[in-house]
Design a protein around this motif. Structure first.
Motif, PDB file in Angstrom:
ATOM      1  N   ILE A 313       0.856  -1.174   0.000  1.00 27.60           N
ATOM      2  CA  ILE A 313       0.000   0.000   0.000  1.00 27.60           C
ATOM      3  C   ILE A 313       0.898   1.231   0.000  1.00 27.60           C
ATOM      4  O   ILE A 313       1.925   1.262   0.672  1.00 27.60           O
ATOM      5  N   GLU A 314       0.497   2.216  -0.774  1.00 26.55           N
ATOM      6  CA  GLU A 314       1.302   3.409  -0.984  1.00 26.55           C
ATOM      7  C   GLU A 314       0.444   4.641  -0.739  1.00 26.55           C
ATOM      8  O   GLU A 314      -0.720   4.692  -1.153  1.00 26.55           O
ATOM      9  N   ALA A 315       1.000   5.639  -0.070  1.00 30.09           N
ATOM     10  CA  ALA A 315       0.292   6.891   0.186  1.00 30.09           C
ATOM     11  C   ALA A 315       1.247   8.048  -0.072  1.00 30.09           C
ATOM     12  O   ALA A 315       2.445   7.960   0.226  1.00 30.09           O
ATOM     13  N   SER A 316       0.721   9.151  -0.632  1.00 29.04           N
ATOM     14  CA  SER A 316       1.586  10.277  -0.957  1.00 29.04           C
ATOM     15  C   SER A 316       0.773  11.554  -1.085  1.00 29.04           C
ATOM     16  O   SER A 316      -0.458  11.537  -1.191  1.00 29.04           O
ATOM     17  N   ALA A 317       1.487  12.675  -1.068  1.00 27.57           N
ATOM     18  CA  ALA A 317       0.939  13.993  -1.379  1.00 27.57           C
ATOM     19  C   ALA A 317       1.961  14.689  -2.267  1.00 27.57           C
ATOM     20  O   ALA A 317       3.169  14.512  -2.099  1.00 27.57           O
ATOM     21  N   SER A 318       1.481  15.484  -3.218  1.00 28.39           N
ATOM     22  CA  SER A 318       2.370  16.102  -4.192  1.00 28.39           C
ATOM     23  C   SER A 318       1.686  17.334  -4.771  1.00 28.39           C
ATOM     24  O   SER A 318       0.527  17.631  -4.444  1.00 28.39           O
ATOM     25  N   PRO A 319       2.365  18.075  -5.669  1.00 24.85           N
ATOM     26  CA  PRO A 319       1.698  19.214  -6.309  1.00 24.85           C
ATOM     27  C   PRO A 319       0.452  18.828  -7.091  1.00 24.85           C
ATOM     28  O   PRO A 319      -0.472  19.609  -7.228  1.00 24.85           O
TER      29      PRO A 319
END
Length: 338
Positions: A313-319
């Motif tokens: 499982i992968e989680a992220s925040a970005s532009p």
């Protein structure tokens, strides 16, 4: 046979890879059938529903061929979508230290020409501790160089050093999930050196120093890291990496922590965490924050030598995304001899 399933915030669960691999016990060839990613020499990688194979021919030639329907997640292929390609390679000296290959690929969408390219690659082991390689792909649609790369590497004792140069166009890049990959792999020319030092029997130290040219603007591309193996086989390890990427309007600095631990003979867990801090944190009116995180956790279970199950499982925040969560599951089964 192997099956990869994935799902994210913006898409339902979909099969990313579903492939059956058949190998000749005498190692004369291999055939893969199903949804797969095909990488053939210097040709651009392709995601295809179809068949790919490799055969050892007389006179030391190796022939690779692939074909099928380009993968269009969720939407499915359009009418008259197809792609086909091939690569031929062979050693050019008696000791097999030098090898060259040539490839060709064509892709069509709705019957219209989408991709058409030729490629060549070669590698030469000049001495036991000195290697050189080169590869190039030429776009026949817009007529121009799609990608080129050259590298020379040498080792002495615990130290290995590589000199490299690359040129890439936007059409040749694959999507990636890690922020380090997304933000750092800008279509550009890149020149530099990379080194790996075996500082201790279980400790590797790495460093990269390069410059990147985008529209004749020169920016730095720096990285340093280390990896400590917690056992002799390297089944468990911890590591850290620091990155600095300059860009005219998007430079950033980041840190990455990674770890893998073999809980038991049948279980392995791993985790990675990245934090990226952009240089310009005031010019975005979308309020994406001042630090962009990315994290990945995974577990692998091998109940027997033939079966393997893995999930991540992968989680992220970005532009581009205030938040994003993706999942991936892999199931594989082997029959017969490895």
């Amino acid at each position: 046979i192997a099956v990869w399933l994935g799902a994210g915030d913006e898409a339902d669960a979909d099969a990313l890879i579903v492939v059956v691999e058949l190998r000749d016990p005498r190692r004369h060839g291999v055939v893969r059938i199903g949804r797969q990613i095909v990488v053939a020499g210097a040709l651009r990688p392709v995601h295809v529903d179809g068949v790919a194979g490799r055969a050892h021919l007389p006179q030391a030639f190796d022939l690779e061929a692939f074909g099928g329907l380009p993968v269009v997640p969720a939407l499915g292929p359009n009418a008259y979508d197809w792609l086909v390609g091939t690569r031929l390679s062979r050693p050019i000296d008696r000791r097999g230290r030098a090898r060259v290959g040539v490839g060709w690929m064509q892709r069509r969408e709705r019957g219209e020409l989408h991709t058409h390219e030729v490629a060549a690659d070669g590698a030469w082991q000049i001495a036991p501790h000195l290697d050189v390689s080169a590869a190039a792909a030429w776009d026949l649609v817009s007529v121009g160089l799609a990608e080129a790369r050259v590298a020379a590497s040498g080792s002495r004792g615990p130290l290995r050093v590589e000199l490299f140069g690359t040129h890439r166009s936007a059409a040749h890049l694959l999507p990636a999930t890690s922020l380090f990959s997304v933000l750092g792999d800008v279509p550009a020319r890149r020149f530099g050196t990379a080194a790996r030092w075996r500082a201790a029997p279980r400790l590797d130290v790495t460093a990269t120093a390069a410059v990147r040219l985008v529209d004749d603007v020169v920016d730095e591309d720096l990285a340093a890291g280390c990896r400590l193996r917690l056992d002799d086989r390297g089944a468990s390890s911890v590591g850290v990496e620091l990155r600095r990427q300059g860009a005219p309007q998007g430079g950033w600095s980041g840190a990455r922590l990674m770890g893998r631990y073999a809980v038991a003979a049948a279980w392995t867990t791993s985790a990675e965490v990245e934090l990226v801090v952009p240089d310009d944190r005031a010019g975005d009116d979308r309020d994406r924050g001042t630090v962009w995180p990315w994290a990945l956790g995974a577990v692998t279970w091998r109940p027997s030598p033939q079966w393997e199950v893995a999930a991540a499982i992968e989680a992220s925040a970005s532009p581009e995304h205030v938040s994003r969560v993706d999942g991936l599951v892999r199931l594989s089964r082997a029959w017969g001899s490895p």
